[in-house]
Motif scaffolding. Sequence first.
Motif, PDB file in Angstrom:
ATOM      1  N   ASP A  15      15.025   3.717 -26.586  1.00  0.00           N
ATOM      2  CA  ASP A  15      15.073   2.858 -27.766  1.00  0.00           C
ATOM      3  C   ASP A  15      16.126   1.758 -27.606  1.00  0.00           C
ATOM      4  OD1 ASP A  15      17.291   4.475 -27.828  1.00  0.00           O
ATOM      5  OD2 ASP A  15      17.089   5.066 -29.937  1.00  0.00           O
ATOM      6  N   GLY A  68       8.812  -4.436 -28.158  1.00  0.00           N
ATOM      7  CA  GLY A  68       8.175  -4.264 -29.450  1.00  0.00           C
ATOM      8  C   GLY A  68       8.006  -5.591 -30.178  1.00  0.00           C
ATOM      9  N   GLU A  69       9.021  -6.426 -30.100  1.00  0.00           N
ATOM     10  CA  GLU A  69       8.953  -7.734 -30.752  1.00  0.00           C
ATOM     11  C   GLU A  69       7.870  -8.604 -30.112  1.00  0.00           C
ATOM     12  OE1 GLU A  69      12.784  -9.474 -30.594  1.00  0.00           O
ATOM     13  OE2 GLU A  69      13.728  -7.962 -31.880  1.00  0.00           O
ATOM     14  N   GLY A  99       4.386  -7.320 -31.040  1.00  0.00           N
ATOM     15  CA  GLY A  99       4.052  -7.650 -32.417  1.00  0.00           C
ATOM     16  C   GLY A  99       3.743  -9.121 -32.603  1.00  0.00           C
ATOM     17  N   VAL A 121       3.804   0.375 -26.144  1.00  0.00           N
ATOM     18  CA  VAL A 121       4.094  -0.279 -27.420  1.00  0.00           C
ATOM     19  C   VAL A 121       2.774  -0.788 -27.987  1.00  0.00           C
ATOM     20  CG1 VAL A 121       5.362  -2.119 -28.569  1.00  0.00           C
ATOM     21  CG2 VAL A 121       6.372  -0.959 -26.601  1.00  0.00           C
ATOM     22  N   GLN A 122       2.490  -0.459 -29.225  1.00  0.00           N
ATOM     23  CA  GLN A 122       1.237  -0.874 -29.848  1.00  0.00           C
ATOM     24  C   GLN A 122       1.294  -2.349 -30.258  1.00  0.00           C
ATOM     25  OE1 GLN A 122      -1.365   1.104 -29.928  1.00  0.00           O
ATOM     26  NE2 GLN A 122      -0.358   3.030 -29.356  1.00  0.00           N
ATOM     27  N   ASP A 164       1.220  -3.630 -33.004  1.00  0.00           N
ATOM     28  CA  ASP A 164       2.042  -3.910 -34.185  1.00  0.00           C
ATOM     29  C   ASP A 164       3.533  -3.759 -33.894  1.00  0.00           C
ATOM     30  OD1 ASP A 164       2.312  -1.190 -33.936  1.00  0.00           O
ATOM     31  OD2 ASP A 164       1.405  -0.680 -35.863  1.00  0.00           O
ATOM     32  N   GLY A 165       3.869  -3.533 -32.617  1.00  0.00           N
ATOM     33  CA  GLY A 165       5.269  -3.462 -32.218  1.00  0.00           C
ATOM     34  C   GLY A 165       5.853  -2.077 -32.168  1.00  0.00           C
ATOM     35  N   ARG A 166       5.097  -1.045 -32.570  1.00  0.00           N
ATOM     36  CA  ARG A 166       5.619   0.325 -32.566  1.00  0.00           C
ATOM     37  C   ARG A 166       5.507   0.956 -31.183  1.00  0.00           C
ATOM     38  NH1 ARG A 166       2.460   3.816 -34.965  1.00  0.00           N
ATOM     39  NH2 ARG A 166       0.689   2.384 -34.801  1.00  0.00           N
ATOM     40  N   ALA A 167       6.602   1.548 -30.726  1.00  0.00           N
ATOM     41  CA  ALA A 167       6.570   2.330 -29.487  1.00  0.00           C
ATOM     42  C   ALA A 167       6.051   3.720 -29.840  1.00  0.00           C
ATOM     43  CB  ALA A 167       7.958   2.423 -28.877  1.00  0.00           C
ATOM     44  N   THR A 168       4.929   4.118 -29.234  1.00  0.00           N
ATOM     45  CA  THR A 168       4.294   5.376 -29.627  1.00  0.00           C
ATOM     46  C   THR A 168       4.236   6.409 -28.507  1.00  0.00           C
ATOM     47  OG1 THR A 168       2.103   4.469 -29.113  1.00  0.00           O
ATOM     48  CG2 THR A 168       2.888   4.266 -31.397  1.00  0.00           C
TER      49      THR A 168
END
Length: 237
Positions: free
Chosen positions: A45, A53-54, A57, A82-83, A85-89
């Motif tokens: 993180d 992430g940025e 997104g 990272v999706q 929408d910016g989320r790391a999944t």
Amino acid sequence: MLTLAMPTEATEPESVAEAALLAARSGADLLLLPLHGERAAEPCDGPLAAGMGERAGEARIAILFTYAEACSGNTHLALQLVQADGRATANCRAAHLSKAALQAGWRPGDWLTIALLGGLRVGLMGGLDPLAPEVGRALSALGAELLVGALVGSPACPEEALQALATVRALENGAAVCLFGGPGSCAVANADGRPAERAMQAGLSLFRVHAGERHGTVARRPELYRRLQMAADTVVE
């Protein structure tokens, strides 16, 4: 149908925004970025992950990148998804590393990872994981519909050999396979073993893969393999 994109040249972390926008405008769903050698190890993180992430997104495209992960005093070769929408999944650590990497202090991971990408189950592999058939078999047995492997830290692999490996992994697991190494080094096979459709566009390699299609594989006999292993382990005096 899933479209994968990979830059044909080395991409600095500072130029990821441009690559992401270019890939998104080209219709790609996922951008592959081998970045592990570009900077020092940092947490999953950390600043690199936040920046990815940025960028994801902003461009509205998923990004899968490799990096050196620092955790509890250890350094792992890792992949992070990272999706759009910016989320790391998902975060995956390579379970198989080269002898040189181990001697240099890198630590192998101790679990396998399946991530979700738009409802698609994606099995992640790193380091030498794609060269160990057991990894792909375990992930496909758990329902992976696409196997993505970052052959990082392995000996240089000619493009034809990389494509052959992707084909074999696809045929034995009945799932589409994408294997990539350094910039521009990428091979994709559909679940039936046929190479994915490939196109070149403005510094990107684009692959259209029939992800989500599973093909029948040979029924495996784990009970037999265990007996064979036990026989091999028996010491004959």
